[in-house]
Design a protein around this motif. Sequence first.
Motif, PDB file in Angstrom:
ATOM      1  N   ILE A 106       0.840  -1.189   0.000  1.00  0.00           N
ATOM      2  CA  ILE A 106       0.000   0.000   0.000  1.00  0.00           C
ATOM      3  C   ILE A 106       0.881   1.246   0.000  1.00  0.00           C
ATOM      4  O   ILE A 106       1.953   1.254   0.604  1.00  0.00           O
ATOM      5  N   CYS A 107       0.432   2.239  -0.723  1.00  0.00           N
ATOM      6  CA  CYS A 107       1.055   3.554  -0.758  1.00  0.00           C
ATOM      7  C   CYS A 107       2.487   3.480  -1.281  1.00  0.00           C
ATOM      8  O   CYS A 107       2.725   3.014  -2.385  1.00  0.00           O
ATOM      9  N   HIS A 108       3.463   3.905  -0.495  1.00  0.00           N
ATOM     10  CA  HIS A 108       4.867   3.897  -0.909  1.00  0.00           C
ATOM     11  C   HIS A 108       5.533   2.534  -0.749  1.00  0.00           C
ATOM     12  O   HIS A 108       6.676   2.344  -1.149  1.00  0.00           O
ATOM     13  N   GLY A 109       4.840   1.561  -0.176  1.00  0.00           N
ATOM     14  CA  GLY A 109       5.399   0.226   0.008  1.00  0.00           C
ATOM     15  C   GLY A 109       5.877  -0.406  -1.286  1.00  0.00           C
ATOM     16  O   GLY A 109       6.782  -1.234  -1.285  1.00  0.00           O
ATOM     17  N   ALA A 110       5.291   0.010  -2.394  1.00  0.00           N
ATOM     18  CA  ALA A 110       5.671  -0.557  -3.696  1.00  0.00           C
ATOM     19  C   ALA A 110       7.110  -0.244  -4.079  1.00  0.00           C
ATOM     20  O   ALA A 110       7.687  -0.935  -4.915  1.00  0.00           O
ATOM     21  N   TRP A 111       7.721   0.772  -3.467  1.00  0.00           N
ATOM     22  CA  TRP A 111       9.122   1.067  -3.754  1.00  0.00           C
ATOM     23  C   TRP A 111      10.017  -0.129  -3.457  1.00  0.00           C
ATOM     24  O   TRP A 111      10.923  -0.440  -4.213  1.00  0.00           O
ATOM     25  N   THR A 112       9.768  -0.770  -2.321  1.00  0.00           N
ATOM     26  CA  THR A 112      10.607  -1.911  -1.941  1.00  0.00           C
ATOM     27  C   THR A 112      10.364  -3.082  -2.880  1.00  0.00           C
ATOM     28  O   THR A 112      11.294  -3.784  -3.281  1.00  0.00           O
ATOM     29  N   LEU A 113       9.113  -3.290  -3.260  1.00  0.00           N
ATOM     30  CA  LEU A 113       8.779  -4.343  -4.211  1.00  0.00           C
ATOM     31  C   LEU A 113       9.440  -4.079  -5.558  1.00  0.00           C
ATOM     32  O   LEU A 113       9.973  -4.997  -6.190  1.00  0.00           O
ATOM     33  N   LEU A 114       9.446  -2.847  -5.994  1.00  0.00           N
ATOM     34  CA  LEU A 114      10.107  -2.464  -7.247  1.00  0.00           C
ATOM     35  C   LEU A 114      11.600  -2.770  -7.162  1.00  0.00           C
ATOM     36  O   LEU A 114      12.176  -3.342  -8.087  1.00  0.00           O
ATOM     37  N   GLU A 115      12.220  -2.409  -6.051  1.00  0.00           N
ATOM     38  CA  GLU A 115      13.657  -2.632  -5.872  1.00  0.00           C
ATOM     39  C   GLU A 115      13.997  -4.123  -5.888  1.00  0.00           C
ATOM     40  O   GLU A 115      15.098  -4.516  -6.282  1.00  0.00           O
ATOM     41  N   ALA A 116      13.021  -4.947  -5.486  1.00  0.00           N
ATOM     42  CA  ALA A 116      13.213  -6.401  -5.449  1.00  0.00           C
ATOM     43  C   ALA A 116      12.803  -7.066  -6.758  1.00  0.00           C
ATOM     44  O   ALA A 116      12.626  -8.286  -6.817  1.00  0.00           O
ATOM     45  N   ASP A 117      12.627  -6.267  -7.812  1.00  0.00           N
ATOM     46  CA  ASP A 117      12.258  -6.775  -9.138  1.00  0.00           C
ATOM     47  C   ASP A 117      10.922  -7.506  -9.128  1.00  0.00           C
ATOM     48  O   ASP A 117      10.764  -8.522  -9.812  1.00  0.00           O
ATOM     49  N   GLY A 118       9.965  -6.969  -8.390  1.00  0.00           N
ATOM     50  CA  GLY A 118       8.678  -7.644  -8.251  1.00  0.00           C
ATOM     51  C   GLY A 118       7.496  -6.995  -8.931  1.00  0.00           C
ATOM     52  O   GLY A 118       6.356  -7.376  -8.671  1.00  0.00           O
ATOM     53  N   VAL A 119       7.722  -5.994  -9.799  1.00  0.00           N
ATOM     54  CA  VAL A 119       6.573  -5.302 -10.394  1.00  0.00           C
ATOM     55  C   VAL A 119       6.426  -5.513 -11.904  1.00  0.00           C
ATOM     56  O   VAL A 119       5.337  -5.317 -12.445  1.00  0.00           O
ATOM     57  N   ALA A 120       7.483  -5.887 -12.592  1.00  0.00           N
ATOM     58  CA  ALA A 120       7.423  -6.031 -14.054  1.00  0.00           C
ATOM     59  C   ALA A 120       6.342  -7.029 -14.456  1.00  0.00           C
ATOM     60  O   ALA A 120       6.243  -8.115 -13.900  1.00  0.00           O
ATOM     61  N   GLY A 121       5.509  -6.611 -15.410  1.00  0.00           N
ATOM     62  CA  GLY A 121       4.453  -7.474 -15.920  1.00  0.00           C
ATOM     63  C   GLY A 121       3.193  -7.492 -15.069  1.00  0.00           C
ATOM     64  O   GLY A 121       2.235  -8.183 -15.411  1.00  0.00           O
ATOM     65  N   HIS A 122       3.174  -6.734 -13.968  1.00  0.00           N
ATOM     66  CA  HIS A 122       2.007  -6.708 -13.081  1.00  0.00           C
ATOM     67  C   HIS A 122       1.261  -5.386 -13.202  1.00  0.00           C
ATOM     68  O   HIS A 122       1.842  -4.350 -13.517  1.00  0.00           O
ATOM     69  N   THR A 123      -0.017  -5.437 -12.894  1.00  0.00           N
ATOM     70  CA  THR A 123      -0.837  -4.238 -12.775  1.00  0.00           C
ATOM     71  C   THR A 123      -0.995  -3.950 -11.295  1.00  0.00           C
ATOM     72  O   THR A 123      -1.343  -4.842 -10.515  1.00  0.00           O
TER      73      THR A 123
END
Length: 175
Positions: A106-123
Motif C-alpha cells: 500500500i502507498c509507498h510500500g511498492a518502492w521496496t517491491l520495485l527494488e526487489a524486481d517484483g513489479v514487471a508485468g504486473h498491474t
Amino acid sequence: MTKKIALLATDGVEEVEFTKPRDALVQAGAEAVLVSPKDEILSTEGDIHPSESYKADLALGRAKAADFDGLVLPGGTVNADKLRIDADAVAFVRDFVASGKPIATICHGAWTLLEADGVAGHTLTSWPSLKTDLVRAGATWVDEEYVRDGKLASSRNPKDLPAFCKGIVELFEIA
C-alpha cells in the motif's frame, strides 16, 4: 492451519497502514509478524508526526520468506525509502517474489517491491508519485483503490484501507 504473514517495516512506517492491515489479519485468524531491521520502530502519521513505537517480532536478518505464507509492505515515505536501500530488506522481498507467495503493498510500500524486481508485468496501484518509477520498471499503473493481479495486491493510500484490508484477507486465503 494458521497463516503466518510478515509485515516488513522500519522507522517512518505510516501508522494506520501498519496497524489496520495487521489487525485485519489477526481478526481473520492469521499470525501477523512485524519483521524489521530494527528492534523497535517509530511509526508516523502523515509522514510527519511521530506516532507509536512497536517492538519487532523478528529481526530482518533472521527472517526467511520460507517461514511465511505472505508479505505485507505498508507505506510511509520514510519507511519505504529506508527499506528499498537496505540489502537485507530487498533480499527478503525478492525471496517472496521468487517463491510466488502472495504480496500486498500500500502507498509507498511498492518502492521496496520495485527494488526487489517484483513489479514487471504486473498491474498495480500506489501513491501517485510512484507511477513513473513503477511504469519504468515494467508495471502497468492504475488509479484504483484496490488492485489484485494474481498474487499481488495493492492500494493507493490510507483512504483505501477498508478495501485493502478486506482484499488481503482474501489474498492470503485466511477467511
